[in-house]
Enzyme design. Sequence first.
Site, PDB file in Angstrom:
ATOM      1  N   MET A   1       0.781  -1.227   0.000  1.00 22.20           N
ATOM      2  CA  MET A   1       0.000   0.000   0.000  1.00 22.20           C
ATOM      3  C   MET A   1       0.810   1.272   0.000  1.00 22.20           C
ATOM      4  SD  MET A   1      -1.659   1.199   3.555  1.00 22.20           S
ATOM      5  CE  MET A   1      -0.081   0.582   4.218  1.00 22.20           C
ATOM      6  N   PRO A   2       1.783   1.418   0.885  1.00 21.54           N
ATOM      7  CA  PRO A   2       2.336   2.783   0.949  1.00 21.54           C
ATOM      8  C   PRO A   2       3.077   3.169  -0.320  1.00 21.54           C
ATOM      9  CG  PRO A   2       3.435   1.341   2.541  1.00 21.54           C
ATOM     10  CD  PRO A   2       2.456   0.504   1.821  1.00 21.54           C
ATOM     11  N   ILE A   3       2.984   4.451  -0.619  1.00 21.20           N
ATOM     12  CA  ILE A   3       3.775   5.044  -1.701  1.00 21.20           C
ATOM     13  C   ILE A   3       4.769   5.980  -1.034  1.00 21.20           C
ATOM     14  CG2 ILE A   3       3.729   6.478  -3.780  1.00 21.20           C
ATOM     15  CD1 ILE A   3       0.808   5.611  -4.157  1.00 21.20           C
TER      16      ILE A   3
END
Lengths: 66, 66, 66, 66, 66, 66
Positions: free
Chosen positions: E1-3
């Site tokens: 998920m994280p960018i």
Amino acid sequence: MPIIRVELLAGRSVEQKREFARSVTELASDILGCSQASVAVIFDDVARHDWANGGHLESDKAAGKT
Amino acid sequence: MPIIRVELLAGRSVEQKREFARSVTELASDILGCSQASVAVIFDDVARHDWANGGHLESDKAAGKT
Amino acid sequence: MPIIRVELLAGRSVEQKREFARSVTELASDILGCSQASVAVIFDDVARHDWANGGHLESDKAAGKT
Amino acid sequence: MPIIRVELLAGRSVEQKREFARSVTELASDILGCSQASVAVIFDDVARHDWANGGHLESDKAAGKT
Amino acid sequence: MPIIRVELLAGRSVEQKREFARSVTELASDILGCSQASVAVIFDDVARHDWANGGHLESDKAAGKT
Amino acid sequence: MPIIRVELLAGRSVEQKREFARSVTELASDILGCSQASVAVIFDDVARHDWANGGHLESDKAAGKT
């Protein structure tokens, strides 16, 4: 044309944002050579627990934890 | 692959975001040639007092102050 | 109003960007309820050695290094 | 503290960026109440074929295609 | 998920980016509780004449102008 | 120097952010060759109804709608 995005710690007032938006738009027009109408300014308030400098959350600095 | 970030004035509904996310993902896949699974869309709601065009906060325009 | 920012691996043509910009602007106008004139689209080409998914640079994947 | 990011069509000179950076830093310090040393300004030049307004790439406008 | 987006002064090597991408992806997985496969890392090289701290372009500092 | 921006689904705790900020700052210093003091980390929590992957809002996935 220019889009000016300002990330800052939450806590500035709408009055400060209003004055900054007006002044930075004039600056951009004067120096960068664009019409004032084409300048967009977007403020992005960041909470103290979402911003770290030097590896320490600003909220911890405020609380004297670092 | 593509990451599509949408900054917009707060006020759109989840239904509008859902439909836009679905449609823009199809568009990206069709035109840019990527799989739909690889497309990320992120919405960033901006309050009217955090967005200025032409040097004036949108909240002031709504209030008839400019 | 909306500003739509598209980060994508470098390599799409100007024709693809032209068509995507036109189509996504129509979409934004239809679904988000804004004038087409108010929509800005900005493409940000990212080199394969500047983008990692799952911890591996895309340039390494292309070279079969992972 | 504030980070000021300026997206603009490529073509401004280093002199213009130097003057804008200096002036906007003073402005931020005066209006937003931060030290000048804490202000970061980042310019992001965007090519005309990477920026569309109203669904049309700026490069096409310059070429009289729209 | 994280960018995870990393803005840095141009000049780091691909080797440095490769190692940072790998390590930060492991970190994100371990600490933020996401799968490594879901982590995206994007590097954004900024030229010294496009980055100012304290009102002075980094290119001017390098040249001893400030 | 580097500014590290982390977009992630809302829900991580301040403890997780604190640990990630500390660790990623060390990593940046070690691998990218900058002082720890010069590293900024900004977290940007994104609500599930503001993030779509593959054309579906994360909030719909959580609700079993897709």
